[in-house]
Write a protein that holds these residues in place. Structure first.
Motif: not given
Length: 231
Positions: A54-66, A83-95
């Protein structure tokens, strides 16, 4: 202090030096791949939904809505790219919280590569949506005199994306290094938190800008005759 991970050599493979930018890019891709496999292994239609699903669906639907709000309609094809751009940049910075990790986004070569991917994606999405002739006509709007200016504007978008992302990540690293020399016991925690926040914001902005550029290329061309737009 090294200003870029390009200056750090991590290992040598078959006579070729692998710098920190390439090495940690592989690390980020491996983390994202393994994480996606673990997260989605039980996401099947025959499995009852749980709290995690349910949490994943909420996240995906929020991104899709934006993305659909920016694109002005259903744009599932943009979710995968942005989404791939966001995940790569976010993961690079979070690490950044991992000791010794050098974010590949602090290298101008990485941010340039990301910006180039957006530059290539814009005409590809535009041609797919409008056709080759319809997309090329956008460079002649509002008149053929604007052709060179529209071309310059297209390339300046990529340059601004690369410099903006690199500048923000690099400036954060330089400020952190200066503060660590002043108060090494207090500022590391503060700068780590600030770096995480800045990294997520930059990932969000980068993905949103890429979505805006692609949406402008795929949006249907408005007719000059108002009667043609009347259903």
């Amino acid at each position: 202090m090294t200003l870029s991970p390009d200056e750090i050599t991590m290992l040598t493979l078959w006579g070729f030096a692998v710098n920190a930018t390439i090495f940690y890019t592989w690390i980020v891709m491996a983390v994202l791949t393994v994480a996606s496999m673990i997260i989605t292994r039980n996401l099947r239609a025959d499995v009852p939904p749980n709290r995690w699903r349910t949490t994943l669906e909420v996240i995906v639907q929020t991104i899709q809505g934006q993305i659909e709000e920016i694109a002005g309609g259903p744009s599932r094809h943009l979710i995968y790219f942005a989404g791939t751009l966001f995940l790569f940049v976010a993961a690079s910075n979070l690490l950044l919280v991992v000791p010794g990790f050098e974010p590949p986004t602090s290298s101008l070569s990485t941010t340039t590569a990301l910006a180039l991917s957006v530059l290539v994606a814009v005409p590809l999405f535009g041609i797919t949506s409008r056709g080759l002739g319809g997309y090329l006509m956008t460079y002649l709007q509002p008149s053929f005199i604007m052709l060179p200016f529209n071309i310059i504007s297209e390339f300046s978008r990529g340059i601004s994306l690369a410099i903006r992302l690199y500048g923000n990540i690099m400036s954060g690293a330089v400020i952190a290094a200066i503060l660590l020399t002043v108060a090494p016991f207090f500022f590391p925690v503060v700068m780590d938190l600030l770096g995480l926040l800045t990294g997520m914001i930059q990932a969000y902005i980068f993905a949103i800008l890429a979505t805006v550029y692609i949406s402008s290329a795929t949006a249907p061309r408005k007719s000059s005759d108002p009667q043609e737009d009347t259903p």
